[in-house]
Design an enzyme around this catalytic site. Structure first.
Site, mmCIF file in Angstrom:
data_model
loop_
_atom_site.group_PDB
_atom_site.id
_atom_site.type_symbol
_atom_site.label_atom_id
_atom_site.label_comp_id
_atom_site.label_asym_id
_atom_site.label_seq_id
_atom_site.Cartn_x
_atom_site.Cartn_y
_atom_site.Cartn_z
ATOM 1 C CG ASP A 31 149.047 11.249 2.063
ATOM 2 O OD1 ASP A 31 148.678 10.874 0.924
ATOM 3 O OD2 ASP A 31 148.267 11.334 3.028
ATOM 4 C CD GLU A 77 138.514 5.672 -3.850
ATOM 5 O OE1 GLU A 77 139.473 6.019 -3.143
ATOM 6 O OE2 GLU A 77 137.326 5.650 -3.434
#
Length: 306
Positions: free
Chosen positions: A163, A252
């Site tokens: 997205d 992350e």
């Protein structure tokens, strides 16, 4: 029926036109394209550039085909990209297979599937940040890469959500990542800021910090779209995987802590001053009228794939 005659002069003109087109497409035996210089350079150098493996977790939803179609155009333009799509399903779907086929990407893609355990799935009106997403899918892609990629040839791994919005120039920058390095760059419209970006030394060669406003104490306070990783780091560090057992916003940091340090990061995108990727989100599709049709045993997309 009247007879159509083609004169020798017409044949000669057609041959000349064909040869001119052929020369434009295969100038000096190499691929070329129209567009900015960086894109033309990538076509000319496609055989020598590192392959970029773009990993995209995806799941069935009304906007899925639209999202993946938009991303597929990047792969049509960039010959050194290989798309690893991992579906959150019990089996690969015809929708994604058909999309890859129509885009001509069968030979430059890998389609995998693995279902997210029910305890980690979002429920009803859960906000999308409440549970880690894409953990199973990204880890399956890493397992595939470790067993299929030839480490003798330099390649790069990028976690490419379906997205976000990506400039083709991002992949030109990504191609500069050296062996054993993690490249970083700014991401627009994320973390409550117009842009999250690495902070660099005066000469622009080292990362000294980040401007993140949300949870800046994270080891690597950056978005998943803000970095790509040399494949040899994953080979040398088999323990590097994503995990459900981390705090919100730490995926992350979880993957990067096994692979690099802040001091070793490679700044890209014009010393981290160019924004080439944006953390966009597609608005949830409103289908009240469709739901009303379904209650009547009807549907607007009968016999169609939307």
């Amino acid at each position: 029926m009247s007879e159509v005659r083609i004169r020798p002069r017409q044949v000669l003109i057609l041959i000349i036109v064909f040869l001119v087109v052929l020369m434009m497409v295969h100038r000096n035996g190499k691929r070329t394209c129209q567009g900015p210089e960086y894109l033309q350079a990538m076509f000319v150098q496609a055989d020598t550039l590192p392959t970029i493996y773009a990993v995209t977790p995806t799941y069935p939803r009304p906007a899925q085909k639209a999202e993946l179609t938009r991303l597929s155009h990047l792969f049509m333009l960039l010959p050194h990209l290989h798309w690893i799509i991992v579906e959150d399903t019990n089996a690969t779907t015809s929708l994604v297979r058909n999309l890859l086929d129509r885009a001509g990407l069968e030979k430059r893609s890998t389609l995998l599937n693995i279902k997210t355990p029910s305890e980690f799935k979002l429920k009803g009106k859960d906000p999308n940040w409440i549970k880690p997403r894409g953990v199973e899918q990204r880890n399956l892609a890493l397992a595939w890469l470790r067993s299929h990629v030839d480490d003798d040839r330099h390649s790069i791994v990028f976690f490419m959500d379906d997205d976000n919005s990506y400039s083709t120039e991002l992949f030109a920058e990504m191609s500069k990542i050296g062996r054993g390095r993690v490249g970083v760059w700014p991401v627009g419209l994320v973390g409550g800021l117009m842009v999250e970006r690495p902070l660099l030394t005066e000469d622009g060669t080292k990362v000294t910090g980040f401007n993140a406003a949300w949870r800046p104490e994270r080891p690597f306070p950056i978005d998943m779209a803000a970095f790509a990783i040399s494949m040899d780091l994953f080979i040398r560090n088999p323990q590097a995987t994503f995990s459900y057992e981390v705090q919100r916003g730490y995926q992350e940091s979880e993957i990067l802590r096994h692979l690099t340090t802040r001091d070793q990061l490679q700044p890209l995108a014009n010393k981290c001053t160019d924004v080439l990727v944006w953390h966009t989100r597609t608005e949830k599709t409103k289908l009240a009228a469709e739901e009303a049709l379904l209650k009547k045993g009807q549907r607007s997309d009968g016999g169609m794939e939307v």
